[in-house]
Design a protein around this motif. Structure first.
Motif, short mmCIF file in Angstrom:
data_model
loop_
_atom_site.label_atom_id
_atom_site.label_comp_id
_atom_site.label_asym_id
_atom_site.label_seq_id
_atom_site.Cartn_x
_atom_site.Cartn_y
_atom_site.Cartn_z
N ALA A 180 0.85 -1.18 0.00
CA ALA A 180 0.00 0.00 0.00
C ALA A 180 0.89 1.24 0.00
CB ALA A 180 -0.90 -0.01 1.23
N VAL A 181 0.49 2.25 -0.77
CA VAL A 181 1.28 3.47 -0.79
C VAL A 181 1.34 4.04 0.62
CG1 VAL A 181 1.42 5.84 -1.66
CG2 VAL A 181 0.68 3.99 -3.18
N PRO A 182 2.55 4.24 1.18
CA PRO A 182 2.64 4.82 2.53
C PRO A 182 1.90 6.15 2.60
CG PRO A 182 4.77 3.98 1.82
CD PRO A 182 3.87 3.91 0.62
N GLU A 183 1.31 6.40 3.74
CA GLU A 183 0.50 7.60 3.90
C GLU A 183 1.28 8.87 3.56
OE1 GLU A 183 -2.32 9.73 7.32
OE2 GLU A 183 -1.43 7.75 7.66
N THR A 184 2.56 8.90 3.93
CA THR A 184 3.37 10.09 3.68
C THR A 184 3.67 10.31 2.20
OG1 THR A 184 5.37 8.77 4.08
CG2 THR A 184 4.48 10.02 5.95
N ARG A 201 1.31 9.49 -0.34
CA ARG A 201 0.08 9.49 -1.14
C ARG A 201 -0.05 10.73 -2.02
NH1 ARG A 201 -4.01 7.12 3.55
NH2 ARG A 201 -3.11 5.01 3.56
N SER A 251 -3.70 9.06 -7.23
CA SER A 251 -4.83 8.18 -6.93
C SER A 251 -4.41 6.73 -6.72
CB SER A 251 -5.86 8.25 -8.06
OG SER A 251 -5.27 7.84 -9.29
N LEU A 277 -3.35 3.44 -5.10
CA LEU A 277 -3.44 2.92 -3.74
C LEU A 277 -2.29 1.98 -3.41
CD1 LEU A 277 -7.28 2.13 -3.58
CD2 LEU A 277 -6.07 4.18 -2.78
N GLN A 278 -1.65 1.45 -4.47
CA GLN A 278 -0.54 0.52 -4.28
C GLN A 278 0.66 0.96 -5.09
OE1 GLN A 278 -2.54 -3.22 -5.43
NE2 GLN A 278 -2.29 -3.89 -3.30
N TYR A 308 10.23 3.23 -3.68
CA TYR A 308 8.80 3.09 -3.94
C TYR A 308 8.58 3.54 -5.37
CZ TYR A 308 8.24 2.44 1.07
OH TYR A 308 8.33 1.94 2.35
#
Length: 243
Positions: free
Chosen positions: A111-115, A117, A122, A124-125, A146
């Protein structure tokens, strides 16, 4: 070349200079290990105190490294990374004529780390890839990248020696056009200490790189954890005639 006992230059300084000349010639390669203090004392016919002073001078000058329980070694050549050109970490090593290599230690969809995003829009991964960077077989850095999910199908073992930028361009057909970099320091946790063969809590250089395609899409957020004794960042500047 023998040392001169009636010279105005002290014995330990003469020994230090002779060892420095031999190190520069590569006489102690490939391991870089110098003879023991006892062996050097016998060779130069001086006391171990004199040898210790000579080794101490070379150590203070950054020419040799003392490794507890292992001996004294010629200090590894420091790697320089220019900040005024867009190039991959691996390419920066190769351009200095170093024996550089990489090893992929992990790749997985996460999952894309919150920091991050805001960078990946858009999505999510993303794909998380970890690599170790080596010079002369010694790990000097770990990189955690990433990347866009487009790279999910890449067989990383097949492109292990290719820079991330090359892989990005070959898969997407788009070249990286710019990168932002930030540099800070961090202590090595257990994972980093093991990977880089440093004590837990040792200071590491951290370079955080965010790269972009020409159309404004973020294509790479990589954090490099780097052994500072082997690496330095340099930036060239030109002073302008000002007012």
């Amino acid at each position: 070349m023998s040392i001169l006992r009636d010279s105005t230059t002290s014995l330990y300084q003469q020994i230090a200079q002779q060892l420095l000349d031999e190190i520069r010639r590569g006489d102690f390669e490939p391991s870089g290990k110098l003879p023991s203090e006892a062996e050097l004392g016998q060779r130069f016919k001086v006391s171990r105190v004199t040898v210790r002073l000579a080794i101490g001078k070379l150590s203070d000058d950054g020419v040799v490294e003392r490794k507890q329980g292992k001996g004294t070694f010629a200090a590894a050549k420091q790697v320089r990374h220019g900040l005024d050109a867009l190039r991959s970490f691996h390419e920066a090593l190769l351009l200095q004529g170093l024996n550089a290599s990489m090893r992929v230690t992990g790749s997985q969809v996460v999952a894309v780390p919150e920091t991050l995003r805001v960078l990946f829009g858009s999505s999510l991964q993303c794909l998380c890839v970890e690599r170790l960077h080596f010079v002369d077989g010694e790990a000097i850095a770990m990189g955690r990248s990433y990347l866009p999910l487009e790279l999910e199908t890449v067989v990383w073992k097949d492109v292990e020696q290719q820079p991330i930028y090359s892989v990005l361009e070959s898969v997407t057909g788009c070249a990286v056009s710019r990168a932002d970099m930030a540099i800070r320091a961090q202590q090595a946790d257990k994972t980093l200490a093991t990977a880089l063969n440093v004590p837990r809590g040792a200071a590491l250089l951290v370079m955080e790189r965010t790269s972009w395609f020409a159309d404004g899409r973020c294509c790479d957020r990589t954090t490099f954890y780097i052994r500072p004794e082997r690496y330095s960042f340099v930036l060239s500047g030109v002073f302008k005639q000002g007012h």
